[in-house]
Write an enzyme that holds these catalytic residues in place. Structure first.
Site, PDB file in Angstrom:
ATOM      1  N   GLY A 262      44.856  60.905 114.644  1.00 51.38           N
ATOM      2  CA  GLY A 262      43.322  61.284 115.851  1.00 51.38           C
ATOM      3  C   GLY A 262      43.113  59.797 115.843  1.00 51.38           C
ATOM      4  N   SER A 263      44.060  58.980 116.527  1.00 48.92           N
ATOM      5  CA  SER A 263      43.916  58.010 117.348  1.00 48.92           C
ATOM      6  C   SER A 263      43.327  58.019 118.741  1.00 48.92           C
ATOM      7  CB  SER A 263      45.165  56.999 117.516  1.00 48.92           C
ATOM      8  OG  SER A 263      45.927  57.509 118.087  1.00 48.92           O
ATOM      9  N   ASN A 264      43.297  59.185 119.324  1.00 43.99           N
ATOM     10  CA  ASN A 264      43.150  59.336 120.745  1.00 43.99           C
ATOM     11  C   ASN A 264      42.088  59.503 120.450  1.00 43.99           C
ATOM     12  OD1 ASN A 264      44.427  59.527 123.104  1.00 43.99           O
ATOM     13  ND2 ASN A 264      46.337  60.543 121.197  1.00 43.99           N
TER      14      ASN A 264
ATOM     15  N   LYS B 209      44.581  84.596 112.761  1.00 45.24           N
ATOM     16  CA  LYS B 209      44.217  83.647 113.885  1.00 45.24           C
ATOM     17  C   LYS B 209      42.746  84.182 114.373  1.00 45.24           C
ATOM     18  CE  LYS B 209      46.470  80.024 116.458  1.00 45.24           C
ATOM     19  NZ  LYS B 209      47.719  79.637 116.841  1.00 45.24           N
TER      20      LYS B 209
ATOM     21  N   MET C 196      47.521  70.599 116.857  1.00 49.74           N
ATOM     22  CA  MET C 196      49.150  70.916 116.992  1.00 49.74           C
ATOM     23  C   MET C 196      49.144  72.253 117.151  1.00 49.74           C
ATOM     24  SD  MET C 196      50.332  68.233 116.919  1.00 49.74           S
ATOM     25  CE  MET C 196      52.630  69.095 117.616  1.00 49.74           C
TER      26      MET C 196
ATOM     27  N   ASN D  31      43.766  69.351 127.627  1.00 40.76           N
ATOM     28  CA  ASN D  31      45.050  69.122 126.722  1.00 40.76           C
ATOM     29  C   ASN D  31      45.771  67.682 127.008  1.00 40.76           C
ATOM     30  OD1 ASN D  31      46.556  68.520 123.734  1.00 40.76           O
ATOM     31  ND2 ASN D  31      48.385  69.637 125.418  1.00 40.76           N
TER      32      ASN D  31
ATOM     33  N   HIS E 267      49.611  65.108 126.781  1.00 35.91           N
ATOM     34  CA  HIS E 267      50.852  65.375 126.317  1.00 35.91           C
ATOM     35  C   HIS E 267      51.309  64.212 126.452  1.00 35.91           C
ATOM     36  CE1 HIS E 267      54.476  68.169 125.275  1.00 35.91           C
ATOM     37  NE2 HIS E 267      54.909  66.795 126.553  1.00 35.91           N
TER      38      HIS E 267
HETATM   39  C1  GRF Z   1      49.175  62.029 120.840  1.00 43.48           C
HETATM   40  O1  GRF Z   1      50.200  61.252 121.522  1.00 43.48           O
HETATM   41  C2  GRF Z   1      49.301  63.326 122.140  1.00 43.48           C
HETATM   42  O2  GRF Z   1      49.463  63.264 123.141  1.00 43.48           O
HETATM   43  C3  GRF Z   1      49.979  64.313 121.146  1.00 43.48           C
HETATM   44  O3  GRF Z   1      49.349  63.891 119.464  1.00 43.48           O
HETATM   45  C4  GRF Z   1      49.788  62.301 120.020  1.00 43.48           C
HETATM   46  C5  GRF Z   1      48.432  62.119 119.076  1.00 43.48           C
HETATM   47  O4  GRF Z   1      48.039  61.498 118.968  1.00 43.48           O
HETATM   48  N1  GRF Z   1      49.242  65.647 121.778  1.00 43.48           N
HETATM   49  P1  GRF Z   1      46.793  60.986 117.800  1.00 43.48           P
HETATM   50  O5  GRF Z   1      46.279  62.093 116.231  1.00 43.48           O
HETATM   51  O6  GRF Z   1      45.756  60.880 118.250  1.00 43.48           O
HETATM   52  O7  GRF Z   1      47.285  59.702 117.243  1.00 43.48           O
END
Ligand code: GRF
Length: 186
Positions: free
Chosen positions: A13-15, A59, A84, A101, A103
């Site tokens: 969850g850093s983003n 699902k 994911m 999303n 990537h």
């Molecule tokens: C990121 O590199 C994103 O691009 C990919 O998964 C990673 C998630 O990192 N889809 P975080 O959970 O946001 O730290």
């Protein structure tokens, strides 16, 4: 009116944290009840929900529960950040065109769950970061924004990965702003 966003994350969850520090987030959803992103949400005072696919019959039922949350919170834009799971038809039917999303590679190069490792293993001189609309494929939707990230001499996979994440943290807020999401009021 600002767009109301929800962030989906499966793990670290850093983003999400970078986004929540800059923009109001209506809620975070995780498909893992023990994901670290839920701790981050708590610290940041962002509401969170977590439930797992295996708790549902299929699902479609799992995604119907997600759609209920999104509708309840009147979400305009779903922001996937390390979510994911492949988005399937129940969720897409309602939110295609309103779901983005990030990537960690320069699509269409290195799609899939291991974009950083795959680029590193291929020995490329540069990789990158891509933000795209979500469609029914894997990392295949229309590209909104992408930037290159070089592999530098002396890089390890860790330093390379760090540089890619730093680009993610810069690009996602810029893209959200360009899509009409307003930052926290000063
Ligand atoms: C990121 O590199 C994103 O691009 C990919 O998964 C990673 C998630 O990192 N889809 P975080 O959970 O946001 O730290």
């Amino acid at each position: 009116m600002t767009k109301r966003i929800a962030v989906f994350a499966s793990g670290n969850g850093s983003n999400f944290q970078v986004i929540a520090e800059q923009f109001p987030v209506a809620f975070v959803f995780s498909d893992h009840r023990d994901a670290y992103v839920l701790e981050r949400a708590k610290s940041l005072g962002v509401p969170s929900y977590a439930f797992e696919l295996k708790e549902f019959d299929n699902k479609a039922a799992y995604e119907a529960a997600i759609v209920d949350l999104l509708e309840e919170h009147e979400i305009d834009l779903v922001v996937l950040a390390g979510y994911m799971k492949i988005v399937a038809s129940t969720l897409l039917a309602k939110y295609e065109g309103r779901m983005i999303n990030i990537h960690p590679a320069y699509l269409p190069e290195f799609p899939g769950a291991h974009g950083i490792e795959d680029a590193w293993a291929a020995g490329v001189a540069e990789s990158g970061v891509t933000i795209h609309w979500v469609d029914s494929g894997v990392d295949s939707g229309q590209i909104i924004r992408q930037e290159r990230v070089p592999r530098l001499e002396g890089d390890t996979i860790d330093s390379f990965e760090e540089r890619i994440h730093a680009m993610e943290y810069r690009l996602y807020p810029e893209v959200l702003e360009s899509l009409g999401v307003k930052r926290h009021q000063e």
